[in-house]
Design an enzyme around this catalytic site. Structure first.
Site, PDB file in Angstrom:
ATOM      1  N   GLU A 262       0.821  -1.209   0.000  1.00 57.05           N
ATOM      2  CA  GLU A 262       0.000   0.000   0.000  1.00 57.05           C
ATOM      3  C   GLU A 262       0.856   1.261   0.000  1.00 57.05           C
ATOM      4  O   GLU A 262       0.432   2.307  -0.482  1.00 57.05           O
ATOM      5  CB  GLU A 262      -0.918  -0.044   1.245  1.00 57.05           C
ATOM      6  CG  GLU A 262      -2.178   0.757   1.130  1.00 57.05           C
ATOM      7  CD  GLU A 262      -3.247   0.303   2.135  1.00 57.05           C
ATOM      8  OE1 GLU A 262      -4.025  -0.603   1.815  1.00 57.05           O
ATOM      9  OE2 GLU A 262      -3.284   0.851   3.247  1.00 57.05           O
TER      10      GLU A 262
ATOM     11  N   HIS B 233       7.420 -26.814  -0.885  1.00 56.58           N
ATOM     12  CA  HIS B 233       6.719 -27.868  -1.624  1.00 56.58           C
ATOM     13  C   HIS B 233       5.517 -27.291  -2.358  1.00 56.58           C
ATOM     14  O   HIS B 233       4.551 -27.997  -2.629  1.00 56.58           O
ATOM     15  CB  HIS B 233       6.315 -28.983  -0.659  1.00 56.58           C
ATOM     16  CG  HIS B 233       7.502 -29.686  -0.096  1.00 56.58           C
ATOM     17  ND1 HIS B 233       7.872 -30.952  -0.483  1.00 56.58           N
ATOM     18  CD2 HIS B 233       8.450 -29.283   0.787  1.00 56.58           C
ATOM     19  CE1 HIS B 233       8.983 -31.296   0.162  1.00 56.58           C
ATOM     20  NE2 HIS B 233       9.354 -30.309   0.932  1.00 56.58           N
TER      21      HIS B 233
ATOM     22  N   LYS C 281     -14.237   1.310  -3.750  1.00 61.09           N
ATOM     23  CA  LYS C 281     -15.272   1.783  -2.832  1.00 61.09           C
ATOM     24  C   LYS C 281     -16.284   2.673  -3.546  1.00 61.09           C
ATOM     25  O   LYS C 281     -17.490   2.517  -3.368  1.00 61.09           O
ATOM     26  CB  LYS C 281     -14.623   2.579  -1.690  1.00 61.09           C
ATOM     27  CG  LYS C 281     -13.845   1.754  -0.698  1.00 61.09           C
ATOM     28  CD  LYS C 281     -13.552   2.615   0.536  1.00 61.09           C
ATOM     29  CE  LYS C 281     -12.294   2.204   1.246  1.00 61.09           C
ATOM     30  NZ  LYS C 281     -11.899   3.162   2.287  1.00 61.09           N
TER      31      LYS C 281
END
Lengths: 442, 442
Positions: A284, A305, A419
């Protein structure tokens, strides 16, 4: 005083000491900007001297509020998203055990409002039904969609279970000092409150009440956590410790050399959510203006793995930063076996961690041989003190690193895009024009 | 018959239909290689027709073994790493609830041998002490370090708690049909066993006993899971359903257009470990010869407040593949509030999932506008049937995609590098020369 250490020798096949040192003037300037507030985003530098400026009185007040919840609750739900979720989650997971057990005498710590999963909220409410639970609600405005939905649901449930008056004693709000929906509600209902200061962004807030209260409720020593951060703050700002500077310069030198992805690596399952916290902090802060290192994370040896093959032999656009924890909390030795069918007797009597350490060293050698630069961040153990150091180390390095990259490390304009669209799609009052515009595109 | 669907319209700003279709001849050829076994890694194509070839008798045998553990155990520890861990974990998490609760009547399902965390093993053993527990140990050879250590410790603990004879009834081994340490031990001790076939690699093994037994023990319907996979197998291999082909072609077209990172996105916390399973499947299949898409994952909306900024506005080297689950299991409606301080009354009466769906749609629009191509994989709900479809879809697409990339998608030579170094550092018998060589480098 013991401190976390950074070792960069295993990046030098890719970038030279000179390449890294070439960034020192810029890095010195970046650190100066952080301390004198002359860089981009200077309104959000409250975290820089936060550890030393945190008063004993505030810490005692937090501990008292935590003890009240610990005394009256079997479970406490922390409601928050982003920085209001990840810091507490990271520290509690790092200090706790992976079977989800909290220390003796501590309530179960749960999280909500960090997603909009309908089944998640249903399962959580079923889990809480009929139990003595409390709520820590964390939101500067009180109107962020995810936590606001979770708080409506859980507050209503708690009030139904114990009555409005009793519920008010079991809810703590961490919010703006003066304004906003949650501040108003807290005043009306008489909730205990703590303040989110204007000058500390969410992703830098773990050492404010946002992180400290949940951590204290879980039963951990927030004074030691802050003390550890203070050690690193003083060492970093006085120049006595250059590790944050070194980390910031090195990762930027690697990025300039074409390494697009940084993988934060741990060898300790307890650090999984610390990696997640780091991803927010760096992603961010740096992912803007179409630039920035892509932050990824692995939990080894599990992910050797899984992602191991790619790291060993995929595109050479990655580097790794490995958090290496020297001492474990418990001792488990590998037993001997008279049949030795599994061929493990050569390890009998050794501690499990000795094997883990050789997996770590063997992996570092293999990855460096394979063309993956490796940094190593060594910490003595997963204690409050050293987690406090590590948090401040990463925060300081993030500020420096963002300035080296040439971005404002303290804003997040890109988070608004989804948003706004969501509000338009949900026909939120005030979004009428946006609603019309977005619906015409569908 | 309902099936999962792939929608690629939101990648077409970056790659055209023609760019994608240009790969069809290669993709057709890749699919043919998978069915006739003429491509690279053809020894490991047992998964291709596995769903239709799985017998009712094997499924019934697995269910019987699961019922035995369910009846006698309060907890069952699944010991395995990589493909012997992630498939079962992914399906159990997807079908379960995020508070860790298993369906009524099911034992707690725990995992071990997927790491070498000393504290993890200590905490796990403390958690199991004095409880009725069983073990499913999964290892082709029986000598893989991580699971072998965990099995030594837990077998010894179980034998101490209930005696060797009783312990043998509570241990199930999934291993090679004939050879290896675990097969020998199982024969000696009389463990119930299931076979890991030679022609199915670990990351493709979730629909073999490796995944199916733990899933059945957790209380889920493995017949429905296999039936779902069978639907997708038949549709894919007959060409009736092109979704695997479409996904493989599209992601390769995006990679050729410079998109280096694929982010698998979910909006449902239950899918976190499904994303992890997918990262192994694709990372280990494609990350070789210094190429391959880097697989990353986010859990939204949680990670919109973490990685969201980077995705919206960082380097334009990413694309997203979003798993969209249409129906939730439970219904939670947002309550109304007379004060409406949080301003959420415009959502009152709506289901939480309606908000989540608008977060998803709003994010897709924002990310596409920001230059991030988006694919969408739509599934009706998180049921055994549709998870079976999704598993086969991703496996088939992975095989096709690996051939399009020009690698052998079925080997993992890079995983050996750390192991060899680790054995040398641990002075394993047989590694004397390697030990000398590696120690001289330190």
């Amino acid at each position: 005083m013991e401190k976390i250490q950074v070792d960069i020798k295993d990046v030098l096949q890719t970038v030279s000491k000179a390449d890294i040192e070439a960034l020192r003037p810029e890095a010195d300037e970046a650190l100066a900007k952080l301390t004198d507030g002359t860089g981009l985003g200077a309104d959000f530098l409250g975290w820089v001297k936060l550890p030393t400026e945190t008063s004993e009185a505030l810490l005692n007040d937090l501990i008292a509020a935590a003890n009240n919840l610990r005394e009256h609750c079997d479970a406490v739900v922390c409601i928050g998203i982003g920085g209001s979720y990840l810091g507490a989650k990271a520290v509690i997971a790092a200090l706790g055990n992976q079977l989800g057990t909290t220390p003796a005498g501590s309530p179960e710590i749960l999280f909500a409002g960090q997603n909009i999963g309908e089944d998640y909220l249903y399962d959580l409410m079923e889990h809480l039904r009929g139990r003595r639970f409390g709520i820590i609600v964390i939101s500067k405005s009180g109107t962020t969609t995810e936590p606001a939905i979770a708080f409506r649901l859980l507050k209503s449930m708690l009030e139904q279970q114990v009555g409005r008056e009793e519920a008010a004693k079991l809810i703590v709000a961490i919010t703006d000092a003066h304004k906003g929906a949650l501040r108003s509600l807290a005043t009306t209902e008489g909730y205990k409150t703590f303040v989110i200061e204007d000058n500390v962004g969410g992703r830098f807030s773990v050492l404010t009440p946002v992180g400290l209260l949940p951590i204290a409720v879980a039963g951990y020593d927030i004074k030691a956590l802050v003390a550890g951060a203070r050690e690193m703050e003083q060492a970093t700002l006085t120049g006595a410790d250059n590790s944050a500077m070194t980390y910031a310069m090195t990762r930027n030198a690697l990025y300039r050399a074409g390494k697009k992805i940084e993988i934060l690596v741990n060898y300790n399952p307890n650090l999984h959510f610390f990696n997640e916290w780091w991803k927010q902090l760096y992603g961010e802060s740096e992912g803007k203006d179409h630039k920035g290192i892509f932050p990824a994370a692995v939990d080894n040896s599990t992910d050797l793995h899984s992602m191991g093959q790619w790291i060993q032999d995929g595109e050479r656009i990655i580097f790794e930063s490995v958090i290496s924890v020297r001492d474990q909390r418990h001792e488990v030795r590998i037993p001997t076996d008279s049949d030795n069918l599994d061929g493990l007797n050569y390890l009998a009597g050794k501690r499990v961690d000795e094997v883990n350490k050789m997996a770590e060293l063997g992996t570092r050698i293999a990855h460096v041989d394979g063309g993956v630069p490796n940094m190593r961040i060594v910490m003595p153990r997963l204690s409050e003190q050293f987690l406090g150091q590590l948090i401040y180390f990463f925060e300081a390095a993030c500020g420096i690193s963002g300035y080296l990259l040439g971005v404002n490390p303290f804003n997040q304009p890109g988070v608004e895009a989804y948003k706004s669209n969501m509000f338009a799609l949900l026909e939120k009052p005030g979004y009428e024009e946006a609603t019309k515009a977005i619906k015409s595109r569908l």
